[in-house]
Design a protein around this motif. Structure first.
Motif, short mmCIF file in Angstrom:
data_model
loop_
_atom_site.label_atom_id
_atom_site.label_comp_id
_atom_site.label_asym_id
_atom_site.label_seq_id
_atom_site.Cartn_x
_atom_site.Cartn_y
_atom_site.Cartn_z
N TYR A 1 9.73 18.52 86.64
CA TYR A 1 10.77 17.80 87.38
C TYR A 1 10.12 16.65 88.13
CZ TYR A 1 14.05 21.42 86.17
OH TYR A 1 14.87 22.27 85.46
N LEU A 2 10.67 15.46 87.93
CA LEU A 2 10.12 14.24 88.52
C LEU A 2 11.18 13.54 89.34
CD1 LEU A 2 8.44 13.00 85.24
CD2 LEU A 2 7.17 13.65 87.28
N CYS A 3 10.83 13.18 90.57
CA CYS A 3 11.71 12.31 91.32
C CYS A 3 11.18 10.88 91.16
CB CYS A 3 11.80 12.69 92.79
SG CYS A 3 10.26 12.58 93.72
N ALA A 4 12.05 9.92 91.29
CA ALA A 4 11.66 8.52 91.12
C ALA A 4 12.50 7.66 92.06
CB ALA A 4 11.85 8.08 89.68
N GLY A 5 11.84 6.87 92.87
CA GLY A 5 12.54 6.05 93.85
C GLY A 5 12.48 4.58 93.51
N SER A 6 13.52 3.88 93.94
CA SER A 6 13.58 2.44 93.75
C SER A 6 13.83 1.78 95.09
CB SER A 6 14.69 2.09 92.77
OG SER A 6 14.90 0.68 92.79
N SER A 7 13.16 0.64 95.30
CA SER A 7 13.39 -0.13 96.53
C SER A 7 14.16 -1.39 96.22
CB SER A 7 12.05 -0.47 97.19
OG SER A 7 11.24 -1.19 96.29
N PHE B 1 14.00 4.15 100.22
CA PHE B 1 14.41 3.78 98.87
C PHE B 1 15.90 3.46 98.84
CE2 PHE B 1 10.50 4.48 96.74
CZ PHE B 1 9.88 5.53 97.40
N SER B 2 16.26 2.49 98.02
CA SER B 2 17.67 2.16 97.86
C SER B 2 18.37 3.17 96.96
CB SER B 2 17.82 0.75 97.29
OG SER B 2 17.15 0.65 96.04
N SER B 3 17.63 3.81 96.09
CA SER B 3 18.18 4.86 95.25
C SER B 3 17.06 5.79 94.82
CB SER B 3 18.87 4.27 94.00
OG SER B 3 17.93 3.64 93.17
N LEU B 4 17.45 6.97 94.42
CA LEU B 4 16.46 7.94 93.98
C LEU B 4 17.02 8.69 92.79
CD1 LEU B 4 14.01 9.84 96.13
CD2 LEU B 4 15.22 11.12 94.37
N GLN B 5 16.17 8.90 91.81
CA GLN B 5 16.58 9.61 90.60
C GLN B 5 15.73 10.86 90.42
OE1 GLN B 5 16.10 6.63 87.52
NE2 GLN B 5 18.10 5.74 87.93
N ALA C 1 13.48 -3.28 93.46
CA ALA C 1 12.73 -4.05 92.47
C ALA C 1 13.04 -3.49 91.09
CB ALA C 1 11.25 -3.98 92.77
N ASN C 2 12.35 -3.95 90.11
CA ASN C 2 12.69 -3.59 88.74
C ASN C 2 11.90 -2.43 88.18
OD1 ASN C 2 14.69 -5.61 88.35
ND2 ASN C 2 13.04 -7.10 88.41
N ASN C 3 11.21 -1.71 89.03
CA ASN C 3 10.54 -0.53 88.50
C ASN C 3 10.85 0.67 89.37
OD1 ASN C 3 8.81 -0.60 90.72
ND2 ASN C 3 7.32 -1.83 89.65
N LEU C 4 10.51 1.81 88.86
CA LEU C 4 10.68 3.05 89.59
C LEU C 4 9.32 3.58 89.99
CD1 LEU C 4 13.29 4.97 87.40
CD2 LEU C 4 13.69 3.90 89.61
N PHE C 5 9.23 4.15 91.20
CA PHE C 5 8.02 4.81 91.64
C PHE C 5 8.23 6.30 91.43
CE2 PHE C 5 5.90 1.19 93.38
CZ PHE C 5 6.92 0.35 93.76
N PHE C 6 7.45 6.87 90.53
CA PHE C 6 7.62 8.27 90.20
C PHE C 6 6.80 9.17 91.11
CE2 PHE C 6 10.21 8.90 86.42
CZ PHE C 6 10.39 7.61 85.99
N GLY C 7 7.36 10.34 91.39
CA GLY C 7 6.66 11.34 92.17
C GLY C 7 5.58 12.03 91.34
N THR C 8 4.87 12.91 92.01
CA THR C 8 3.73 13.60 91.40
C THR C 8 4.16 14.73 90.48
OG1 THR C 8 3.62 14.86 93.45
CG2 THR C 8 2.09 13.02 93.22
#
Lengths: 115, 110
Positions: free
Chosen positions: B87-93, B29-33, B95-102
């Motif tokens: 608590y949710l982690c969310a990664g971005s590659s 991921f380019s960034s993670l939130q 693109a314009n959306n975030l992929f959220f963790g479980t």
């Protein structure tokens, strides 16, 4: 200032009916996102708007789902012929830019229950 | 689909204890939130990490981005009841959306 608002907060409908969910983003935010969250789980991306256009609709689960945004502001998510598996919390978020690492500001969600 | 798996899924601890939540993926991921969500509300951003190996601290919360930018951890020191939430982690590659963790549901017992 006002945050992201969504309406209704709760919606109970019968299987087969159509529903419309509304999102009012933060004023001036150009990017708008819709997500779906099943009970206590993570978020599933549905669609992203930049202004009034939707460059990414990849998350819409079926052709029963559609969304539009007008005036670069309010967005509506429409689910036609609802099914029980559509039951979830639908969350809307907005962001000042379409950059993925910008903070997304979420609304409180609409809890949809399909009987 | 870029999957982000979080562990543990549920965590119940006593006030004052320390804990660590993990967020793992096979994707870069380019960034993670990290977000925290309370019942009936939308998620609220806690932190964004961008550089591999980056460590950020927010009061009693310490966030780390893995060197390979595939994983992240959240460590809470001396947990308080107010830390209770999802608590949710969310990664971005990029693109314009975030992929959220479980998600990790944390309960801190007074």
């Amino acid at each position: 200032g006002a945050g992201v608002s969504q309406s209704p907060s709760n919606k109970v409908t019968e299987k087969g009916k159509d529903v419309e969910l509304r999102c009012d983003p933060i004023s001036g935010h150009t990017a708008l996102y819709w997500y779906r969250q099943s009970l206590g789980q993570g978020l599933e991306f549905l669609i992203y708007f930049q202004g009034n256009s939707a460059p990414d609709k990849s998350g819409l689960p079926s052709d029963r789902f559609s969304a539009e945004r007008t005036g670069g502001s309010v967005s509506t998510l429409t689910i036609q012929r609802t099914q029980q598996e559509d039951s979830a919390v639908y969350l809307c978020a907005s962001s000042p830019e379409g950059l993925s690492y910008n903070e997304q500001f979420f609304g409180p969600g609409t809890r949809l229950t399909v009987l | 689909t870029q999957l982000l798996e979080q562990s543990p899924q549920f965590l119940s601890i006593q006030e004052g204890e320390n804990l660590t939540v993990y967020c793992n993926s096979s994707s870069v991921f380019s960034s993670l939130q990290w977000y925290r969500q309370e019942p009936g509300e939308g998620p609220v951003l806690l932190v964004t990490v961008v550089t591999g190996g980056e460590v950020k601290k927010l009061k009693r919360l310490t966030f780390q981005f893995g060197d390979a930018r595939k994983d992240s951890s959240l460590h809470i020191t001396a947990a308080q009841p107010g830390d209770t939430g999802l608590y949710l982690c969310a990664g971005s590659s990029g693109a314009n959306n975030l992929f959220f963790g479980t998600g990790t549901r944390l309960t801190v017992i007074p």
